[in-house]
Design a protein around this motif. Sequence first.
Motif, PDB file in Angstrom:
ATOM      1  N   ILE A 137      -8.576   6.030  20.792  1.00  0.00           N
ATOM      2  CA  ILE A 137      -7.509   6.618  21.604  1.00  0.00           C
ATOM      3  C   ILE A 137      -6.918   5.571  22.542  1.00  0.00           C
ATOM      4  O   ILE A 137      -7.640   4.850  23.220  1.00  0.00           O
ATOM      5  CB  ILE A 137      -8.029   7.828  22.406  1.00  0.00           C
ATOM      6  N   LYS A 138      -5.589   5.504  22.570  1.00  0.00           N
ATOM      7  CA  LYS A 138      -4.867   4.566  23.427  1.00  0.00           C
ATOM      8  C   LYS A 138      -4.015   5.403  24.386  1.00  0.00           C
ATOM      9  O   LYS A 138      -3.049   6.035  23.980  1.00  0.00           O
ATOM     10  CB  LYS A 138      -3.982   3.642  22.580  1.00  0.00           C
ATOM     11  N   LEU A 139      -4.381   5.393  25.655  1.00  0.00           N
ATOM     12  CA  LEU A 139      -3.769   6.282  26.638  1.00  0.00           C
ATOM     13  C   LEU A 139      -2.539   5.651  27.277  1.00  0.00           C
ATOM     14  O   LEU A 139      -2.552   4.480  27.660  1.00  0.00           O
ATOM     15  CB  LEU A 139      -4.784   6.618  27.729  1.00  0.00           C
ATOM     16  N   ASN A 140      -1.470   6.443  27.366  1.00  0.00           N
ATOM     17  CA  ASN A 140      -0.286   6.031  28.120  1.00  0.00           C
ATOM     18  C   ASN A 140      -0.735   5.671  29.540  1.00  0.00           C
ATOM     19  O   ASN A 140      -1.339   6.483  30.234  1.00  0.00           O
ATOM     20  CB  ASN A 140       0.720   7.182  28.150  1.00  0.00           C
ATOM     21  N   GLU A 141      -0.416   4.464  29.984  1.00  0.00           N
ATOM     22  CA  GLU A 141      -0.974   3.968  31.243  1.00  0.00           C
ATOM     23  C   GLU A 141      -0.064   4.185  32.446  1.00  0.00           C
ATOM     24  O   GLU A 141      -0.434   3.784  33.556  1.00  0.00           O
ATOM     25  CB  GLU A 141      -1.324   2.487  31.093  1.00  0.00           C
ATOM     26  N   LEU A 195      -5.070   2.790  16.372  1.00  0.00           N
ATOM     27  CA  LEU A 195      -5.320   3.530  17.591  1.00  0.00           C
ATOM     28  C   LEU A 195      -4.215   4.566  17.765  1.00  0.00           C
ATOM     29  O   LEU A 195      -3.046   4.278  17.505  1.00  0.00           O
ATOM     30  CB  LEU A 195      -5.357   2.588  18.794  1.00  0.00           C
ATOM     31  N   VAL A 196      -4.575   5.754  18.200  1.00  0.00           N
ATOM     32  CA  VAL A 196      -3.582   6.821  18.360  1.00  0.00           C
ATOM     33  C   VAL A 196      -3.226   6.967  19.833  1.00  0.00           C
ATOM     34  O   VAL A 196      -4.088   6.970  20.702  1.00  0.00           O
ATOM     35  CB  VAL A 196      -4.077   8.164  17.788  1.00  0.00           C
ATOM     36  N   GLN A 197      -1.936   7.092  20.107  1.00  0.00           N
ATOM     37  CA  GLN A 197      -1.502   7.206  21.484  1.00  0.00           C
ATOM     38  C   GLN A 197      -1.765   8.594  22.026  1.00  0.00           C
ATOM     39  O   GLN A 197      -1.665   9.589  21.319  1.00  0.00           O
ATOM     40  CB  GLN A 197      -0.024   6.845  21.614  1.00  0.00           C
ATOM     41  N   ASN A 198      -2.134   8.646  23.282  1.00  0.00           N
ATOM     42  CA  ASN A 198      -2.339   9.900  24.002  1.00  0.00           C
ATOM     43  C   ASN A 198      -1.460   9.915  25.238  1.00  0.00           C
ATOM     44  O   ASN A 198      -1.262   8.886  25.887  1.00  0.00           O
ATOM     45  CB  ASN A 198      -3.797  10.044  24.451  1.00  0.00           C
ATOM     46  N   LEU A 220       2.168   0.666  27.943  1.00  0.00           N
ATOM     47  CA  LEU A 220       0.858   0.099  27.668  1.00  0.00           C
ATOM     48  C   LEU A 220       0.775  -1.328  28.199  1.00  0.00           C
ATOM     49  O   LEU A 220       1.782  -2.019  28.348  1.00  0.00           O
ATOM     50  CB  LEU A 220       0.591   0.102  26.160  1.00  0.00           C
ATOM     51  N   GLU A 221      -0.430  -1.759  28.461  1.00  0.00           N
ATOM     52  CA  GLU A 221      -0.650  -3.104  28.992  1.00  0.00           C
ATOM     53  C   GLU A 221      -0.392  -4.146  27.914  1.00  0.00           C
ATOM     54  O   GLU A 221      -0.893  -4.048  26.794  1.00  0.00           O
ATOM     55  CB  GLU A 221      -2.085  -3.216  29.500  1.00  0.00           C
ATOM     56  N   ASP A 222       0.404  -5.175  28.255  1.00  0.00           N
ATOM     57  CA  ASP A 222       0.665  -6.250  27.301  1.00  0.00           C
ATOM     58  C   ASP A 222      -0.338  -7.385  27.518  1.00  0.00           C
ATOM     59  O   ASP A 222      -1.284  -7.267  28.304  1.00  0.00           O
ATOM     60  CB  ASP A 222       2.115  -6.738  27.405  1.00  0.00           C
ATOM     61  N   GLU A 223      -0.128  -8.497  26.818  1.00  0.00           N
ATOM     62  CA  GLU A 223      -1.086  -9.600  26.884  1.00  0.00           C
ATOM     63  C   GLU A 223      -1.196 -10.205  28.273  1.00  0.00           C
ATOM     64  O   GLU A 223      -2.223 -10.782  28.633  1.00  0.00           O
ATOM     65  CB  GLU A 223      -0.695 -10.684  25.872  1.00  0.00           C
ATOM     66  N   SER A 224      -0.161 -10.070  29.085  1.00  0.00           N
ATOM     67  CA  SER A 224      -0.181 -10.630  30.437  1.00  0.00           C
ATOM     68  C   SER A 224      -0.824  -9.692  31.453  1.00  0.00           C
ATOM     69  O   SER A 224      -1.007 -10.063  32.614  1.00  0.00           O
ATOM     70  CB  SER A 224       1.250 -10.949  30.878  1.00  0.00           C
ATOM     71  N   GLY A 225      -1.122  -8.472  31.022  1.00  0.00           N
ATOM     72  CA  GLY A 225      -1.692  -7.499  31.933  1.00  0.00           C
ATOM     73  C   GLY A 225      -0.676  -6.586  32.579  1.00  0.00           C
ATOM     74  O   GLY A 225      -1.038  -5.668  33.328  1.00  0.00           O
TER      75      GLY A 225
END
Length: 558
Positions: A493-497, A364-367, A272-277
């Motif tokens: 929903i929080k998608l695996n990026e 948020l649930v991961q997808n 997932l994207e962190d605070e730095s992007g």
Amino acid sequence: MKKNMRSKWKFSLLLLSVLALSATAACSGSEAGKETADAEETGTATGNVPADGAKSGGPLGKYDPPITLRTTLTDKAKDSLDAGDTLENNVWTRGYERELGIKVTYDWIVEGSNAGEKMNLTLASGDLPDILAVNQAQYKQLLEAGQLADLTEVYEQHASDLVKQFYAMGADGLQPTKQDGKLYGLTYYSGSYDTSPMLWIRTDWMKQLNLDPPQTMDDVIAIAKAFTEQDPDRNGENDTYGLALNKGLTSGGDINPTGFMNGYHAYPGVWLEDESGALAYGSIQPEMRTALAKLRELYAGGYIDPEFGTKDLSKSAETVMAGRIGLFFGYMTSPFAVSGMMKDGSEADWLPYPIPSADDKPALVQNNIDYGEIFAVRKDYEHPEALIQLMNFQVEKSYGESSKSEAAASYFGKEGFAPVRLLQPNKNIGIYNHVVDALEVNDPSGLNIEETSYYDGIQSYRGGDRSAWWFERIFGPDSSQSIIQHYIDNDLIKLNEFVHPSTDTMTAKGATLGKLELETFVKIIYGQDPIEAFDQFVKNWKALGGDQMTKEVNQIAQ
């Protein structure tokens, strides 16, 4: 009659396609139906596709003269064959030849469990079939060796609108097979919604103890404690626990703590994207430490099955069905894990609930997007567009206008032995909405064949057939799909990026790092190691390849 109904439920269960399930259901047609399908041309294949791959005749154009195409197959769907059919000669192979002018032959057909090894031997031999069905590691190997055809232009020219629509549902379904702006394969893209974690609770126990549904993670913990300490089954013995887990934890399938961790804003096993992007690995973030500390606390209090570390998913499910567990975190398919306890005379019932938050921020649930197989074409094959043609045909017969014809019904539920296939991504949420609408007006006339089977299953359950319980809990108004709809409606929903093939370090060291993660987390929950062991785990993970993996992930994802 009951035997026939259960056969129908078995058929419908096989139709259900999610994460770990594929639509390989039997839909046994009569011999007369097969003859009708063979005799009637239900597609729109009227044009010709020349050997140079130029667009002609539309997405379902027919080769004239016909071509022969070599590929491979697993036999996992052999039980779905109609009488007299074989994996080499069935409704799909006959349809390809009749409507597309493509005769499909198989270099080999093996059991699904042996397919990976058999394909590795094929790749090593250098004698590649025309169309390849490979896993992500094999795809990467072929791509790096320059052995795959560039499909960029033939996909744009020949893919049907419906195929393109499917690959655009919810995400870019072709992302894993793109490199440097070019397309080298088609994925078995299923979408992500059905990977959403959710909480399952025995509602008969909640009623017994006068408990309300949980609104927060603290409520969940209170329910787990009550199920452990207040004899919810009223047998006078101290033999129940609040929460079930299995020894694989987040990698062990159903009945795992992923949803619990999501409630603490921790996202195991995804990028997932962190605070730095930049993309960062969820399992090493501080929120994971918090979630593990809470699980450790619950285990120490006796609220988690004390033997979970020795139980795989099937053994954990047995404990649940034995009436010793009151809640677990699972998925939309969880009714299958506990359906064995839905017997005549039993009052057991389970309902799904959204993942609650541990604080004032929404949970948020991961997808995860599971791309399954990749379908590719060997380099220099003279008909690369044939792969697209096969995909167009399967999608059209399964979901297009021709799927509504009587003859097309012979294809229904038999996608498992189509060598190239794509199911409608995220299709189950649509089925849920259609079925619930039909239930509200008591009119299933607008449903398709699959939706009708689920509607009928729900009606059978409501009529007293406990074996049909899972229909209600997956597609009814209070079902797992209703929870997924809640997530969609509320943007939860929080998608695996990271949706690409494994990096070099993932391939070389991923198993070692995964084992380190699992062993550390189990020991922390068990209390064998202090919570500070998580901090050392993070350092070790980074040093043993995690930092390099993170670098590669971000280079690829740019």
